[in-house]
Design a protein around this motif. Structure first.
Motif, PDB file in Angstrom:
ATOM      1  N   LYS B 138       0.811  -0.899   0.024  1.00 15.03           N
ATOM      2  CA  LYS B 138      -0.069   0.001   0.121  1.00 15.03           C
ATOM      3  C   LYS B 138       0.862   1.178  -0.137  1.00 15.03           C
ATOM      4  O   LYS B 138       0.296   2.271  -0.477  1.00 15.03           O
ATOM      5  N   LEU B 139       2.150   1.164   0.313  1.00 21.85           N
ATOM      6  CA  LEU B 139       2.890   2.486   0.502  1.00 21.85           C
ATOM      7  C   LEU B 139       3.613   2.692  -0.883  1.00 21.85           C
ATOM      8  O   LEU B 139       4.295   4.019  -1.144  1.00 21.85           O
ATOM      9  N   ASP B 140       3.531   1.660  -1.706  1.00 23.10           N
ATOM     10  CA  ASP B 140       4.108   1.883  -3.156  1.00 23.10           C
ATOM     11  C   ASP B 140       3.278   3.075  -3.805  1.00 23.10           C
ATOM     12  O   ASP B 140       2.157   3.187  -3.622  1.00 23.10           O
ATOM     13  N   GLY B 141       4.210   3.918  -4.483  1.00 27.07           N
ATOM     14  CA  GLY B 141       3.640   5.375  -5.324  1.00 27.07           C
ATOM     15  C   GLY B 141       3.421   6.405  -4.180  1.00 27.07           C
ATOM     16  O   GLY B 141       3.034   7.232  -4.520  1.00 27.07           O
ATOM     17  N   LEU B 142       3.908   6.095  -3.094  1.00 22.01           N
ATOM     18  CA  LEU B 142       3.613   7.047  -2.093  1.00 22.01           C
ATOM     19  C   LEU B 142       5.076   7.464  -1.367  1.00 22.01           C
ATOM     20  O   LEU B 142       5.709   8.683  -1.230  1.00 22.01           O
ATOM     21  N   TYR B 143       5.798   6.344  -1.039  1.00 26.84           N
ATOM     22  CA  TYR B 143       7.106   6.633  -0.289  1.00 26.84           C
ATOM     23  C   TYR B 143       8.256   7.038  -1.314  1.00 26.84           C
ATOM     24  O   TYR B 143       9.180   7.464  -0.552  1.00 26.84           O
ATOM     25  N   GLU B 144       7.961   6.925  -2.500  1.00 28.53           N
ATOM     26  CA  GLU B 144       8.951   7.227  -3.264  1.00 28.53           C
ATOM     27  C   GLU B 144       9.473   8.937  -3.374  1.00 28.53           C
ATOM     28  O   GLU B 144      10.368   9.424  -4.033  1.00 28.53           O
ATOM     29  N   CYS B 145       8.342   9.526  -2.842  1.00 26.69           N
ATOM     30  CA  CYS B 145       8.721  10.880  -2.984  1.00 26.69           C
ATOM     31  C   CYS B 145       9.669  11.573  -2.537  1.00 26.69           C
ATOM     32  O   CYS B 145      10.109  11.170  -1.270  1.00 26.69           O
ATOM     33  N   ILE B 146      10.332  12.522  -3.085  1.00 20.58           N
ATOM     34  CA  ILE B 146      11.688  12.853  -2.748  1.00 20.58           C
ATOM     35  C   ILE B 146      11.432  14.592  -2.308  1.00 20.58           C
ATOM     36  O   ILE B 146      12.528  15.095  -2.080  1.00 20.58           O
ATOM     37  N   LEU B 147      10.593  15.022  -2.081  1.00 22.00           N
ATOM     38  CA  LEU B 147      10.062  16.147  -1.409  1.00 22.00           C
ATOM     39  C   LEU B 147      10.702  17.325  -2.474  1.00 22.00           C
ATOM     40  O   LEU B 147      11.206  18.172  -1.844  1.00 22.00           O
ATOM     41  N   CYS B 148      10.783  17.300  -3.703  1.00 19.67           N
ATOM     42  CA  CYS B 148      11.465  18.264  -4.757  1.00 19.67           C
ATOM     43  C   CYS B 148      10.575  19.453  -5.040  1.00 19.67           C
ATOM     44  O   CYS B 148      11.033  20.296  -5.096  1.00 19.67           O
ATOM     45  N   ALA B 149       9.417  19.463  -4.313  1.00 18.41           N
ATOM     46  CA  ALA B 149       8.440  20.493  -4.381  1.00 18.41           C
ATOM     47  C   ALA B 149       7.840  20.880  -5.966  1.00 18.41           C
ATOM     48  O   ALA B 149       7.277  21.875  -6.325  1.00 18.41           O
ATOM     49  N   CYS B 150       8.395  20.077  -6.826  1.00 24.65           N
ATOM     50  CA  CYS B 150       7.924  20.491  -8.256  1.00 24.65           C
ATOM     51  C   CYS B 150       6.152  20.510  -8.643  1.00 24.65           C
ATOM     52  O   CYS B 150       5.801  21.130  -9.047  1.00 24.65           O
ATOM     53  N   CYS B 151       5.709  19.420  -7.751  1.00 23.19           N
ATOM     54  CA  CYS B 151       4.368  19.372  -7.765  1.00 23.19           C
ATOM     55  C   CYS B 151       3.522  20.597  -7.152  1.00 23.19           C
ATOM     56  O   CYS B 151       2.724  21.064  -7.450  1.00 23.19           O
ATOM     57  N   THR B 152       3.979  20.834  -5.833  1.00 21.83           N
ATOM     58  CA  THR B 152       3.309  21.805  -4.946  1.00 21.83           C
ATOM     59  C   THR B 152       3.553  23.305  -5.622  1.00 21.83           C
ATOM     60  O   THR B 152       2.657  23.843  -5.577  1.00 21.83           O
TER      61      THR B 152
END
Ligand code: SF4
Ligand code: SF4
Ligand code: FES
Lengths: 123, 234
Positions: B138-152
């Motif tokens: 269930k954590l797949d597709g979530l834990y990979e985030c590297i907090l690059c802020a491109c999305c936000t």
């Protein structure tokens, strides 16, 4: 948790639900109104009058009017808290936003009472 | 190749400006970060962040020809999309520290709000809290985030309310902890997101999905949280 005094339900989920539910009501209402004209046969004023003054349509129109109020408040409240803020307008932001929201509330209430008067005024 | 870069040094410049550089790429389709390194050889006053140079650290997020991404894993051809000129600007919506370096404080403040750590009041087992492979999946597709802020920083809702709307990165992480079987603060986490701004400012514009260099889907995570809120309130 970000609190806010002027959102309709003071809760994000509540506002979100109101927005969706009212959209469905308004959608169905307009289909019913337009449906009258799309029905085969000539649409006479007498038919239209009878249709719109039937108790069903009167009640439905009231529900649609109240849905319209909810829908408009949630939507335009969101617009005002996106664009009429101190981030966008500087110091004047809060004043402009409050005037906008106050004006909006007045207009929506006016529509409601005006609508009631028309609906129950037509014989 | 012509490269146009957003320049601003608050100590010496009254206003930001765009500066053009002519760079010899040797005919190669370099990564944008390589181009920046070449510019830096020409003009050492240029400031930008980078560390891993392979899409892992998330420090070189910037706006390339109008689209956010990581300079180290975006090639010139991907960035310019056939155009002659490569245009580099800082991530939108955050204060500029210098050139393409932005102040990420507002982004991290939102991240902090979602309590990005496991909360579990039950007694800790001797070695570790175990998960079944299904729970872990269930954590797949979530834990990979590297907090690059491109999305936000590509999200208009965040531009307008950077202090109230958590933004796609923070919400993706909120969901990551909400569905972690080892965390049992689910209802507190959901309650914290139930106001008109934190989550519900998401208008489903999906800019976030469009730019995530890791191919993650914050809009979907936001949808899952919304369904959970709906589930508990109706
Ligand atoms: S979700 Fe993607 S774009 Fe957003 S911060 Fe994480 S890795 Fe970056
Ligand atoms: S889907 Fe939501 S979070 Fe993503 S960019 Fe759009 S408004 Fe922002
Ligand atoms: S330098 Fe680390 S992600 Fe680009």
């Amino acid at each position: 948790m970000v609190t806010n005094a002027t959102s309709l339900g003071r809760n994000g989920l509540y506002d979100w639900l109101i927005q969706r539910a009212s959209a469905v009501v308004l959608g169905v209402y307009f289909i019913c109104v337009l449906g009258f004209f799309l029905c085969p046969g000539e649409a006479t004023f007498a038919d239209w009058h009878a249709y719109m003054t039937s108790t069903y349509m009167k009640v439905f129109t009231m529900i649609a009017l109240i849905s319209f109020m909810g829908h408009a408040w949630v939507g335009l409240w969101t617009v005002s808290t996106d664009y009429l803020t101190s981030l966008q307008l500087g110091k004047a932001g809060t004043t402009v936003r409050m005037i906008f929201q106050g004006g909006l509330a007045l207009i929506l209430l006016a529509y409601l009472f005006w609508g009631v008067q028309i609906l129950w005024g037509v014989k | 190749m012509l490269v146009s870069i957003y320049r601003y040094n608050p100590d010496t410049d009254a206003e930001p400006y765009m500066k053009d550089y002519e760079i010899d790429t040797g005919g190669k389709d370099l990564m944008v970060l390589d181009v920046l390194n070449l510019v830096k050889e020409q003009d050492p006053t240029l400031a930008y962040r980078r560390s891993c140079r392979e899409g892992v650290c998330g420090s070189d997020g910037m706006n390339m020809n109008g689209k956010n991404g990581l300079a180290c894993i975006t090639s010139i051809s991907q960035a310019t999309n056939g155009k002659k000129k490569l245009i580099l600007r800082p991530l939108p919506g955050l204060p500029v520290v210098r050139d393409v370096v932005v102040d990420m404080t507002m982004f991290y403040n939102q991240y902090e709000k979602i309590k990005p750590y496991l909360i579990n009041e039950t007694a800790a087992p001797a070695i570790e809290r175990l998960q079944t492979p299904e729970e872990r999946e269930k954590l797949d597709g979530l834990y990979e985030c590297i907090l690059c802020a491109c999305c936000t920083t590509s999200c208009p809702s965040f531009w307008w309310n950077p202090e109230k709307f958590i933004g796609p990165a923070g919400l993706l992480q909120a969901y990551r902890f909400i569905i972690d079987s080892r965390d049992n603060a689910t209802s507190e986490r959901l309650a914290d997101l139930d106001d008109p701004f934190s989550l519900f400012r998401c208008r489903g514009i999906m800019n976030c999905v469009n730019v995530c260099p890791k191919g993650l889907n914050p809009t979907q995570a936001i949808g899952h949280i919304r369904s959970m809120l709906l589930d508990r309130a109706t």
